[in-house]
Scaffold this active site. Structure first.
Site, PDB file in Angstrom:
ATOM      1  N   GLU A   1     -22.210  29.162  49.167  1.00  0.00           N
ATOM      2  CA  GLU A   1     -22.721  29.918  48.009  1.00  0.00           C
ATOM      3  C   GLU A   1     -23.728  30.943  48.513  1.00  0.00           C
ATOM      4  O   GLU A   1     -24.524  30.661  49.409  1.00  0.00           O
ATOM      5  CB  GLU A   1     -23.375  28.966  47.005  1.00  0.00           C
ATOM      6  CG  GLU A   1     -24.109  29.614  45.852  1.00  0.00           C
ATOM      7  CD  GLU A   1     -23.203  30.507  45.011  1.00  0.00           C
ATOM      8  OE1 GLU A   1     -23.575  31.672  44.813  1.00  0.00           O
ATOM      9  OE2 GLU A   1     -22.145  30.037  44.569  1.00  0.00           O
TER      10      GLU A   1
ATOM     11  N   TYR B   1     -17.753  29.478  46.863  1.00  0.00           N
ATOM     12  CA  TYR B   1     -18.481  29.873  45.646  1.00  0.00           C
ATOM     13  C   TYR B   1     -18.891  28.601  44.892  1.00  0.00           C
ATOM     14  O   TYR B   1     -18.583  28.411  43.721  1.00  0.00           O
ATOM     15  CB  TYR B   1     -17.632  30.777  44.751  1.00  0.00           C
ATOM     16  CG  TYR B   1     -16.993  31.956  45.441  1.00  0.00           C
ATOM     17  CD1 TYR B   1     -17.707  33.134  45.649  1.00  0.00           C
ATOM     18  CD2 TYR B   1     -15.675  31.897  45.894  1.00  0.00           C
ATOM     19  CE1 TYR B   1     -17.117  34.234  46.286  1.00  0.00           C
ATOM     20  CE2 TYR B   1     -15.080  32.986  46.533  1.00  0.00           C
ATOM     21  CZ  TYR B   1     -15.805  34.142  46.721  1.00  0.00           C
ATOM     22  OH  TYR B   1     -15.217  35.215  47.347  1.00  0.00           O
TER      23      TYR B   1
ATOM     24  N   CYS C   1     -26.658  30.588  16.414  1.00  0.00           N
ATOM     25  CA  CYS C   1     -25.280  30.846  16.813  1.00  0.00           C
ATOM     26  C   CYS C   1     -24.482  29.554  16.705  1.00  0.00           C
ATOM     27  O   CYS C   1     -24.920  28.499  17.179  1.00  0.00           O
ATOM     28  CB  CYS C   1     -25.263  31.363  18.255  1.00  0.00           C
ATOM     29  SG  CYS C   1     -23.618  31.492  18.961  1.00  0.00           S
TER      30      CYS C   1
ATOM     31  N   GLN D   1     -22.050  25.567  34.457  1.00  0.00           N
ATOM     32  CA  GLN D   1     -21.070  25.919  33.430  1.00  0.00           C
ATOM     33  C   GLN D   1     -21.624  25.642  32.030  1.00  0.00           C
ATOM     34  O   GLN D   1     -22.304  24.637  31.803  1.00  0.00           O
ATOM     35  CB  GLN D   1     -19.783  25.120  33.636  1.00  0.00           C
ATOM     36  CG  GLN D   1     -19.026  25.495  34.903  1.00  0.00           C
ATOM     37  CD  GLN D   1     -18.135  26.714  34.710  1.00  0.00           C
ATOM     38  OE1 GLN D   1     -18.239  27.432  33.731  1.00  0.00           O
ATOM     39  NE2 GLN D   1     -17.261  26.957  35.675  1.00  0.00           N
TER      40      GLN D   1
ATOM     41  N   ASP E   1     -13.689  28.973  43.505  1.00  0.00           N
ATOM     42  CA  ASP E   1     -14.076  29.233  42.107  1.00  0.00           C
ATOM     43  C   ASP E   1     -14.942  30.494  42.107  1.00  0.00           C
ATOM     44  O   ASP E   1     -16.158  30.434  41.930  1.00  0.00           O
ATOM     45  CB  ASP E   1     -14.841  28.036  41.555  1.00  0.00           C
ATOM     46  CG  ASP E   1     -15.177  28.184  40.071  1.00  0.00           C
ATOM     47  OD1 ASP E   1     -14.710  29.169  39.448  1.00  0.00           O
ATOM     48  OD2 ASP E   1     -15.921  27.337  39.530  1.00  0.00           O
TER      49      ASP E   1
ATOM     50  N   CYS F   1     -21.806  41.011  15.464  1.00  0.00           N
ATOM     51  CA  CYS F   1     -22.299  40.448  16.721  1.00  0.00           C
ATOM     52  C   CYS F   1     -21.326  40.738  17.854  1.00  0.00           C
ATOM     53  O   CYS F   1     -21.715  41.216  18.916  1.00  0.00           O
ATOM     54  CB  CYS F   1     -22.511  38.940  16.578  1.00  0.00           C
ATOM     55  SG  CYS F   1     -22.917  38.103  18.113  1.00  0.00           S
TER      56      CYS F   1
ATOM     57  N   CYS G   1     -18.053  36.585  19.491  1.00  0.00           N
ATOM     58  CA  CYS G   1     -16.842  35.796  19.225  1.00  0.00           C
ATOM     59  C   CYS G   1     -15.735  36.734  18.763  1.00  0.00           C
ATOM     60  O   CYS G   1     -15.583  36.981  17.574  1.00  0.00           O
ATOM     61  CB  CYS G   1     -17.101  34.754  18.139  1.00  0.00           C
ATOM     62  SG  CYS G   1     -18.270  33.485  18.599  1.00  0.00           S
TER      63      CYS G   1
ATOM     64  N   CYS H   1     -12.130  32.344  36.196  1.00  0.00           N
ATOM     65  CA  CYS H   1     -12.560  32.709  34.840  1.00  0.00           C
ATOM     66  C   CYS H   1     -11.974  34.053  34.419  1.00  0.00           C
ATOM     67  O   CYS H   1     -12.282  34.552  33.339  1.00  0.00           O
ATOM     68  CB  CYS H   1     -14.084  32.742  34.746  1.00  0.00           C
ATOM     69  SG  CYS H   1     -14.860  33.934  35.855  1.00  0.00           S
TER      70      CYS H   1
ATOM     71  N   CYS I   1     -19.230  31.864  11.195  1.00  0.00           N
ATOM     72  CA  CYS I   1     -20.483  32.602  11.363  1.00  0.00           C
ATOM     73  C   CYS I   1     -20.476  33.844  10.471  1.00  0.00           C
ATOM     74  O   CYS I   1     -19.532  34.636  10.526  1.00  0.00           O
ATOM     75  CB  CYS I   1     -20.650  33.015  12.820  1.00  0.00           C
ATOM     76  SG  CYS I   1     -22.094  34.040  13.121  1.00  0.00           S
TER      77      CYS I   1
END
Length: 453
Positions: free
Chosen positions: A333, A312, A160, A283, A382, A78, A81, A409, A72
């Site tokens: 949730e 979750y 992108c 996701q 999660d 940006c 990344c 995550c 990119c």
């Protein structure tokens, strides 16, 4: 010893969890953006703290052997990344070390049973969702793009390399319509203007496309003409407006108006079909999500006799995966719309051994446990980036499942919770990393914990 604006020559030895290069000068650490392990650089000091400093790259004296050319052209300004100039093999090594080091440093583990780091064959064009802010550049031209790191200044980018190619075509149509009918973009500073963001979702398996335009008002000029032009794009399935007139950084408002098509798109994870609305959590990398959930299912090692709680649960993605091998699954949730989607997804797939609850996981599970109905053989969690609530961890101890499968995550909050779970009688048996967010510092982890007594 050092002063702001001093220039130093320094070798980069490591990368921080934020993607900053780390080097030491006479034992004093500096954090440097756009610097990679193995680089020797000249850098200008921009900020000094008592025990560390920040610097900016002025010149690369010797490039790292792991440095590659970013695909990119605006990767640096940006900032989305953070690792695109690092070879993909080295990115995977960085993420593996990040997980292991956090589990040791924060989680107190001496040895980590890390099995593998699962990367992508093609780590580009993997995102099924994009949210583009709309604004103007210095010349007054309407642009779409992404916010530069730690700012709300838009870096123009309609294509992108992490997103699908259809994004560019959609943005061209929207911006063309805005220019033709003099529709102003939203200005955060004044609160004036109309178009704030455009949300685009793409079904990798179905080929269906959703466009949701977020506006600071109720209506767009010549909506029917915009719909007509967007419908010409192959795969277009859902076009809607979202009203957000709040002074907020939150992208989507609560009010949706369908302009054309369905209120959702469909996509598949394995054999399971999902309906995805603009407000749904889903996701962003479907290829790796399937691998991630299959790994969670492998760790759960279900025989068909187990009662499983999925905490979750979002729109029920993991719950429905687990339902194929479990006796019964209960998902929790906090977002009502997500639970409505989860129930619809269960009906759509003819899955009857799942039940969903709306509320905070820590409150719902505690309440159900008091009713003696929340025993579990396996718990799957999660959680969001902040990790599990302490009350929830306490209730999990009381439920005493044989296994806990923790999907995370954020390996730092994962490690914090793992330390608590280990103190409560659980042992980490297996750990795996899945590169869900290629070229960024983020990584998904799956951990299997078993009860020790």
């Amino acid at each position: 010893m050092y002063r702001k604006n001093d220039t130093i020559t320094i070798e980069i030895e490591d990368i921080s969890h934020e993607g900053l290069g780390i080097g030491k000068k006479e034992g004093f650490p500096f954090f440097i953006k756009d610097a990679l392990v193995g680089d020797i650089i000249e850098a200008k000091i921009v900020k000094l703290k008592k025990n560390y400093g920040f610097a900016r790259v002025e010149k690369i004296v010797r490039e790292s052997n792991f440095r590659v050319k970013a695909r990119c052209p605006i990767a640096k300004p940006c900032g989305g990344c953070q690792l695109q100039e690092l070879s993909y093999e080295k990115q995977l090594e960085f993420k593996k070390n990040l997980i292991i080091n956090n589990l040791k440093r924060i989680g107190g583990m001496k040895e980590v049973p890390f099995e593998e780091m699962i990367g992508m064959e093609n780590p580009y064009r993997y995102r099924n969702k994009a949210q583009f802010p709309i604004g103007k550049n210095r010349e007054g031209k309407i642009i779409a793009g992404f916010y530069a790191g730690r700012t709300h200044s838009i870096i123009e980018n309609e294509d992108c390399y992490l997103g699908v190619k259809q994004n560019k075509e959609i943005l061209k149509v929207l911006i063309g319509h805005m220019e033709k009918f003099k529709i102003p973009p939203y200005d955060e500073k004044t609160g004036m203007g109309l178009v704030r963001h455009v949300l685009i979702r793409y079904g990798f398996m179905s080929g269906q496309i959703m466009v949701c335009i977020v506006i600071n008002g109720n209506k767009l000029a010549k909506e029917e003409l915009l719909v007509e032009d967007l419908r010409k794009i192959s795969g277009m399935t859902s076009i809607s407006l979202n009203r957000n007139q709040e002074n907020t950084n939150v992208i989507l408002g609560k009010e949706l108006r369908l302009l054309w098509g369905k209120a959702y798109i469909e996509d598949y994870l394995g054999e399971i079909a999902f309906e995805i609305s603009p407000l749904s959590f889903y996701q962003v990398n479907p290829v790796q999500t399937k691998i991630l959930y299959e790994k969670a299912l492998e760790y759960a090692d279900l025989t068909g006799k187990e009662r499983v709680w999925d905490l979750y649960c979002g729109i029920g993605t993991i719950s429905l995966f687990l339902s194929k091998k479990a006796k019964e699954v209960y998902g929790v949730e906090i977002i009502p719309q997500a639970i409505e989607d989860a129930r619809n997804n269960a009906r759509k797939n003819g899955i009857k051994n799942v039940e969903f609850f709306v509320g905070k996981a820590e409150d719902v599970v505690a309440e159900q446990y008091e009713k003696k109905s929340a025993y579990a053989d396996v718990i799957v969690v999660d959680p969001p980036r902040k990790g599990c609530d302490e009350k929830l961890l306490t209730t999990m101890f009381e439920m005493a499942p044989e296994k806990i499968v923790y999907v995370s995550c954020d390996s730092a909050t994962l490690a914090r919770d793992i330390k608590i779970l280990q103190a409560g009688g659980y042992e980490v048996k297996r750990v795996c990393g899945v590169d869900q967010f290629c070229h960024t510092v983020h990584v998904e982890s799956v951990v299997l914990l078993s009860r020790t007594d």
